[in-house]
Motif scaffolding. Structure first.
Motif, PDB file in Angstrom:
ATOM      1  N   SER A  55     -16.172   6.922 -37.157  1.00 43.08           N
ATOM      2  CA  SER A  55     -15.954   8.232 -36.551  1.00 43.08           C
ATOM      3  C   SER A  55     -17.281   8.843 -36.117  1.00 43.08           C
ATOM      4  CB  SER A  55     -15.257   9.174 -37.535  1.00 43.08           C
ATOM      5  OG  SER A  55     -16.111   9.461 -38.618  1.00 43.08           O
ATOM      6  N   THR A  57     -18.786  12.645 -35.920  1.00 45.91           N
ATOM      7  CA  THR A  57     -18.511  14.009 -36.343  1.00 45.91           C
ATOM      8  C   THR A  57     -19.593  14.956 -35.861  1.00 45.91           C
ATOM      9  OG1 THR A  57     -19.636  13.610 -38.443  1.00 45.91           O
ATOM     10  CG2 THR A  57     -17.257  13.290 -38.410  1.00 45.91           C
ATOM     11  N   ARG A  59     -21.816  18.161 -36.587  1.00 51.59           N
ATOM     12  CA  ARG A  59     -22.377  18.981 -37.660  1.00 51.59           C
ATOM     13  C   ARG A  59     -23.214  20.081 -36.993  1.00 51.59           C
ATOM     14  NH1 ARG A  59     -20.078  17.029 -42.438  1.00 51.59           N
ATOM     15  NH2 ARG A  59     -19.968  14.783 -42.264  1.00 51.59           N
ATOM     16  N   GLN A  64     -23.136  12.983 -35.765  1.00 50.76           N
ATOM     17  CA  GLN A  64     -23.483  11.893 -36.667  1.00 50.76           C
ATOM     18  C   GLN A  64     -22.380  10.848 -36.617  1.00 50.76           C
ATOM     19  OE1 GLN A  64     -23.985  14.071 -40.355  1.00 50.76           O
ATOM     20  NE2 GLN A  64     -26.190  14.140 -40.043  1.00 50.76           N
ATOM     21  N   GLU A  66     -20.306   7.757 -38.541  1.00 51.47           N
ATOM     22  CA  GLU A  66     -19.946   7.136 -39.803  1.00 51.47           C
ATOM     23  C   GLU A  66     -19.736   5.656 -39.517  1.00 51.47           C
ATOM     24  OE1 GLU A  66     -16.415   7.210 -43.169  1.00 51.47           O
ATOM     25  OE2 GLU A  66     -16.380   8.649 -41.537  1.00 51.47           O
ATOM     26  N   ASN A  70     -20.754   1.646 -44.959  1.00 52.20           N
ATOM     27  CA  ASN A  70     -22.002   2.345 -45.247  1.00 52.20           C
ATOM     28  C   ASN A  70     -21.661   3.803 -45.525  1.00 52.20           C
ATOM     29  OD1 ASN A  70     -24.591   3.364 -45.372  1.00 52.20           O
ATOM     30  ND2 ASN A  70     -25.275   2.405 -43.495  1.00 52.20           N
ATOM     31  N   ASP A  71     -22.165   4.345 -46.629  1.00 54.13           N
ATOM     32  CA  ASP A  71     -21.841   5.729 -46.973  1.00 54.13           C
ATOM     33  C   ASP A  71     -22.806   6.742 -46.365  1.00 54.13           C
ATOM     34  OD1 ASP A  71     -23.925   4.890 -48.538  1.00 54.13           O
ATOM     35  OD2 ASP A  71     -23.214   5.847 -50.368  1.00 54.13           O
ATOM     36  N   LYS A  72     -23.825   6.279 -45.651  1.00 54.61           N
ATOM     37  CA  LYS A  72     -24.776   7.191 -45.011  1.00 54.61           C
ATOM     38  C   LYS A  72     -24.354   7.453 -43.571  1.00 54.61           C
ATOM     39  CE  LYS A  72     -28.549   5.873 -47.931  1.00 54.61           C
ATOM     40  NZ  LYS A  72     -29.911   5.464 -48.080  1.00 54.61           N
ATOM     41  N   LEU A  73     -24.621   8.670 -43.095  1.00 57.26           N
ATOM     42  CA  LEU A  73     -24.317   9.035 -41.725  1.00 57.26           C
ATOM     43  C   LEU A  73     -25.532   8.779 -40.838  1.00 57.26           C
ATOM     44  CD1 LEU A  73     -22.369  12.342 -42.372  1.00 57.26           C
ATOM     45  CD2 LEU A  73     -21.426  10.111 -41.822  1.00 57.26           C
TER      46      LEU A  73
END
Length: 90
Positions: A55, A57, A59, A64, A66, A70-73
């Protein structure tokens, strides 16, 4: 070694090759087919594979990405936002 150079890993078959150059230098050379679809240069420090984008997103600091697994943006620069949106919609 000059500070503007970083070591990068270039995944090629059948082995990995290490290259030493900046993304801006690499993007100007014809041997860098990795900058062709499905990859996009989204930020001065990031090239992402569009096949793994989950995705995009918005901010308050900008857009950013996703990335799957990977849990980092990953940030998208203001200059590259339109390009990333266009490439994701293809």
């Amino acid at each position: 070694m000059p500070t503007e150079f970083r070591s990068s890993i270039c995944h090629t078959a059948p082995a990995l090759k290490y290259i030493l150059l900046t993304l801006s230098v690499a993007s100007k050379h014809p041997f860098c087919v990795w900058l062709i679809l499905p990859y996009v240069y989204c930020h001065r420090a990031f090239v992402v594979n569009l096949n793994f984008v989950v995705s995009m997103t918005s901010r308050n600091t900008g857009y950013q990405l996703e990335i799957f697994g990977n849990d980092k943006l990953i940030p998208v620069s203001r200059n590259n936002t339109a390009l990333v949106k266009e490439r994701l919609s293809q």
